[in-house]
Design an enzyme around this catalytic site. Sequence first.
Site, PDB file in Angstrom:
ATOM      1  N   CYS A   1      28.375  39.501  37.603  1.00 36.83           N
ATOM      2  CA  CYS A   1      27.627  39.219  38.836  1.00 36.83           C
ATOM      3  C   CYS A   1      26.114  39.429  38.646  1.00 36.83           C
ATOM      4  O   CYS A   1      25.312  38.527  38.936  1.00 36.83           O
ATOM      5  CB  CYS A   1      28.169  40.068  39.971  1.00 36.83           C
TER       6      CYS A   1
HETATM    7  N1  LIG Z   1      33.876  43.245  41.883  1.00 35.53           N
HETATM    8  C1  LIG Z   1      32.966  42.356  41.476  1.00 35.53           C
HETATM    9  O1  LIG Z   1      31.964  42.103  42.148  1.00 35.53           O
HETATM   10  C2  LIG Z   1      33.160  41.650  40.145  1.00 35.53           C
HETATM   11  C3  LIG Z   1      32.295  40.603  39.835  1.00 35.53           C
HETATM   12  C4  LIG Z   1      32.447  39.930  38.632  1.00 35.53           C
HETATM   13  C5  LIG Z   1      33.459  40.291  37.763  1.00 35.53           C
HETATM   14  N2  LIG Z   1      34.283  41.322  38.070  1.00 35.53           N
HETATM   15  C6  LIG Z   1      35.354  41.646  37.109  1.00 35.53           C
HETATM   16  O2  LIG Z   1      36.593  41.243  37.685  1.00 35.53           O
HETATM   17  C7  LIG Z   1      37.655  42.082  37.205  1.00 35.53           C
HETATM   18  C8  LIG Z   1      38.422  42.636  38.404  1.00 35.53           C
HETATM   19  O3  LIG Z   1      37.516  43.411  39.160  1.00 35.53           O
HETATM   20  P1  LIG Z   1      37.816  43.861  40.649  1.00 35.53           P
HETATM   21  O4  LIG Z   1      36.506  44.156  41.254  1.00 35.53           O
HETATM   22  O5  LIG Z   1      38.724  42.901  41.313  1.00 35.53           O
HETATM   23  O6  LIG Z   1      38.616  45.230  40.360  1.00 35.53           O
HETATM   24  P2  LIG Z   1      39.645  46.010  41.287  1.00 35.53           P
HETATM   25  O7  LIG Z   1      39.468  45.659  42.720  1.00 35.53           O
HETATM   26  O8  LIG Z   1      39.489  47.446  40.912  1.00 35.53           O
HETATM   27  O9  LIG Z   1      41.069  45.501  40.801  1.00 35.53           O
HETATM   28  C9  LIG Z   1      41.446  45.549  39.438  1.00 35.53           C
HETATM   29  C10 LIG Z   1      42.962  45.548  39.303  1.00 35.53           C
HETATM   30  O10 LIG Z   1      43.503  46.763  39.778  1.00 35.53           O
HETATM   31  C11 LIG Z   1      44.822  46.551  40.294  1.00 35.53           C
HETATM   32  N3  LIG Z   1      44.885  47.259  41.601  1.00 35.53           N
HETATM   33  C12 LIG Z   1      44.422  46.846  42.800  1.00 35.53           C
HETATM   34  N4  LIG Z   1      44.669  47.799  43.743  1.00 35.53           N
HETATM   35  C13 LIG Z   1      45.292  48.811  43.092  1.00 35.53           C
HETATM   36  C14 LIG Z   1      45.807  50.064  43.511  1.00 35.53           C
HETATM   37  N5  LIG Z   1      45.710  50.461  44.781  1.00 35.53           N
HETATM   38  N6  LIG Z   1      46.369  50.867  42.571  1.00 35.53           N
HETATM   39  C15 LIG Z   1      46.481  50.467  41.293  1.00 35.53           C
HETATM   40  N7  LIG Z   1      45.999  49.267  40.832  1.00 35.53           N
HETATM   41  C16 LIG Z   1      45.424  48.476  41.726  1.00 35.53           C
HETATM   42  C17 LIG Z   1      45.007  45.056  40.438  1.00 35.53           C
HETATM   43  O11 LIG Z   1      45.928  44.594  39.446  1.00 35.53           O
HETATM   44  P3  LIG Z   1      47.488  44.440  39.803  1.00 35.53           P
HETATM   45  O12 LIG Z   1      47.588  43.725  41.107  1.00 35.53           O
HETATM   46  O13 LIG Z   1      48.004  43.642  38.640  1.00 35.53           O
HETATM   47  O14 LIG Z   1      48.055  45.814  39.849  1.00 35.53           O
HETATM   48  C18 LIG Z   1      43.619  44.500  40.143  1.00 35.53           C
HETATM   49  O15 LIG Z   1      43.592  43.301  39.436  1.00 35.53           O
HETATM   50  C19 LIG Z   1      36.993  43.156  36.338  1.00 35.53           C
HETATM   51  O16 LIG Z   1      37.075  42.770  34.998  1.00 35.53           O
HETATM   52  C20 LIG Z   1      35.539  43.131  36.807  1.00 35.53           C
HETATM   53  O17 LIG Z   1      34.652  43.547  35.808  1.00 35.53           O
HETATM   54  C21 LIG Z   1      34.177  42.003  39.260  1.00 35.53           C
END
Ligand SMILES: NC(=O)c1ccc[n+]([C@@H]2O[C@H](COP(=O)([O-])OP(=O)(O)OC[C@H]3O[C@@H](n4cnc5c(N)ncnc54)[C@H](OP(=O)(O)O)[C@@H]3O)[C@@H](O)[C@H]2O)c1
Length: 349
Positions: free
Chosen positions: A152
């Site tokens: 981002c």
């Molecule tokens: N956030 C941003 O602004 C952003 C921007 C660009 C790129 N990214 C990238 O995108 C990827 C995903 O990021 P994210 O922001 O979506 O991360 P996140 O919200 O922390 O989610 C990551 C993973 O955690 C699992 N998860 C969700 N809730 C959970 C819970 N309560 N307990 C255990 N596991 C849980 C999910 O996989 P399951 O459903 O398979 O368990 C999910 O895919 C990362 O590589 C990040 O660097 C993020």
Amino acid sequence: MEKARVSVVGATGLVGEFLLRALVGHPRVRIALMVSEHAAGRDICDLLPALRGEVTGKTVSAGPEAIAAGSDVAFLAKKGPESMELAPKLLDAGCRVIDIGGEFRFRDHALYEEWYGNRHTCRDLLAEAVYGMPELARDRIAKARLVGNPGCYATAATLALYPLLKAGAVSSEWICADCYSGLTGAGRQYNAKNSNLFVDVEANLRAYNVGTHRHTPEIESALAEATGRRVRVTFVPHLAPMDRGILATIYCRPVRTGAEPGGALRILKEAYANEPFVRVLDDPSQVATGNVRGTNYLDVSAKLIERTGVLVVASALDNMVKGAAGQAVQNMNLMLGFEETAGLKGRSI
Ligand SMILES: NC(=O)c1ccc[n+]([C@@H]2O[C@H](COP(=O)([O-])OP(=O)(O)OC[C@H]3O[C@@H](n4cnc5c(N)ncnc54)[C@H](OP(=O)(O)O)[C@@H]3O)[C@@H](O)[C@H]2O)c1
């Protein structure tokens, strides 16, 4: 017309949720699998109530064979290096991959290993993976099997600087990027650190990961590859008391056209005249996170401070959309030969 089958791996994460929001309104695709490790077999709307009435179905636990059998494209939205296990198997089985994490954003595995602290276990794929920034590599993305979707902050800084560096209008060795992100940039934070709790973030502003943030080498290598010269950026991220959005305020040493009043703005306007998702505004004070919220737009502007000789370039985007899910769908559109803007224009994500 038959719709393309797309799957989201890590469907319950923040980016997973925004991918589902973007894909459900897309005219050319249908959501095939919503893969979740920690919450398999659950109604998606019990997990993500904002999707009620929009998305139906259950999350599944699925390995690469099952995902590839049911999908033309898979978005990998997990945190951590799991995508290095999945991507080669999906590609071998004929499924295209858009990885949202950092694992396929670098050509050089050593850079990934140095900044991410993980061993890169599919180095051979790095030569093939395309850095998914359509404004820089549209033709290569259209032919790609594997896309590393940009970070981002990296999208905000790279698109602000690229035309200026390409035109030789700013020094590539002296650039300072002050960037501000809303809290969703850190994901759902089910392992919340104290520093990210609401009580610590609300009505508070601070820098973090000064000089060590992983998007530093991403910005430098994307710009170096696009412009053919070494680029050095002092990148300082800040956590802002808001849910979504990134604002980048970038200070550059202008040269040639960049040192003329209005010169940098002219370069940006010419470079982005035909870009569907980049809007060039007349003054950096018009660039604001609120104006791009829920959209796939990046707003950008530039102004020379004649008194000090510093060029200020500002950009803003929604980290969940142009900074993640929206840009990923834009890449998918290119890879599948759809209209680049399909599913992304005129609706809030
Ligand atoms: N956030 C941003 O602004 C952003 C921007 C660009 C790129 N990214 C990238 O995108 C990827 C995903 O990021 P994210 O922001 O979506 O991360 P996140 O919200 O922390 O989610 C990551 C993973 O955690 C699992 N998860 C969700 N809730 C959970 C819970 N309560 N307990 C255990 N596991 C849980 C999910 O996989 P399951 O459903 O398979 O368990 C999910 O895919 C990362 O590589 C990040 O660097 C993020």
